[in-house]
Design an enzyme around this catalytic site. Sequence first.
Site, short mmCIF file in Angstrom:
data_model
loop_
_atom_site.label_atom_id
_atom_site.label_comp_id
_atom_site.label_asym_id
_atom_site.label_seq_id
_atom_site.Cartn_x
_atom_site.Cartn_y
_atom_site.Cartn_z
N HIS A 64 42.09 42.82 36.59
CA HIS A 64 40.96 41.90 36.59
C HIS A 64 41.01 40.98 37.80
O HIS A 64 42.03 40.88 38.48
CB HIS A 64 40.95 41.06 35.30
CG HIS A 64 40.46 41.79 34.10
ND1 HIS A 64 41.25 42.67 33.38
CD2 HIS A 64 39.25 41.80 33.49
CE1 HIS A 64 40.55 43.16 32.37
NE2 HIS A 64 39.33 42.65 32.42
N LYS A 94 40.63 35.16 36.00
CA LYS A 94 40.71 35.39 34.56
C LYS A 94 41.86 34.56 33.98
O LYS A 94 42.95 34.52 34.55
CB LYS A 94 40.93 36.88 34.26
CG LYS A 94 40.89 37.22 32.78
CD LYS A 94 40.85 38.72 32.56
CE LYS A 94 40.89 39.08 31.08
NZ LYS A 94 39.77 38.48 30.32
#
Length: 264
Positions: free
Chosen positions: A154, A158
């Site tokens: 990601h 995040k």
Amino acid sequence: MIKVAIAGPRGRMGQEAVHTIMKQEGMELVAVLDHREIANNLSDYDQFPDTYDVVAYTDLNELFTQKKPQVLIDLTTPEAVYTHAKLALEHGVRPVIGTTGFTDEQLQQLQKYASANKIGAIIAPNFAVGAVLMMKFAAMAAQYMPDVEIIELHHDQKLDAPSGTAVKTAQLIQENRPSHKQGHPDEKETIPGARGADFDGMRIHSVRLPGLVAHQEVLFGGEGQLLTIRHDSYNRGSFMSGVKLCVEKVVELDHLVYGLENIL
């Protein structure tokens, strides 16, 4: 017409969700919740056109009382989302939650409250239909190839690791795989964390880098073979069909559903 409110409109997912709901004929965006007082109306935000006449609130109680939405789409942070979801259920508002990071206890509490009050709620670790299929295929494969590791990748903003999608994938695999510890019984990490998180003996690895959006691969190893099941979201538009589907479905539910695969 389904009346919708969105929490977290300035985030990348939040902006996409605002545009998506504004375009739906059967939905009306009646309000947004922002943790900062930017402006009183979305039309005054830099991120949105001046035609978006939607009131912005910083107080969720006030939003629910004045605008009475049927659905709250929450795309905020792990720290805030449980409080938002609980408050929504108390007001009779159906939460659709894309933020991950719930504890097992928090999930159980929300499930109990939703069932007791016969009100729908959806928590979706991933809104992308392709990601849901990836999880379902992984659960099927685990019956035949029980040695597995998960790598999720990601963007570097995040907040939680591992991702909710990775945890949900591991839970589905766990249901179809004999519990066992993988790797050499005497293996030793020369640098702590090198083997990743241990979930029921399988390993989960989290990658965080700028330029990524949301990606995951599930690796199944067997004698002389490797099966890789992978999903990639290249932009946040990939999640919006799932958001729309959840808003449509949650008004029909009388309990909490965890995972988009349960309403497909």
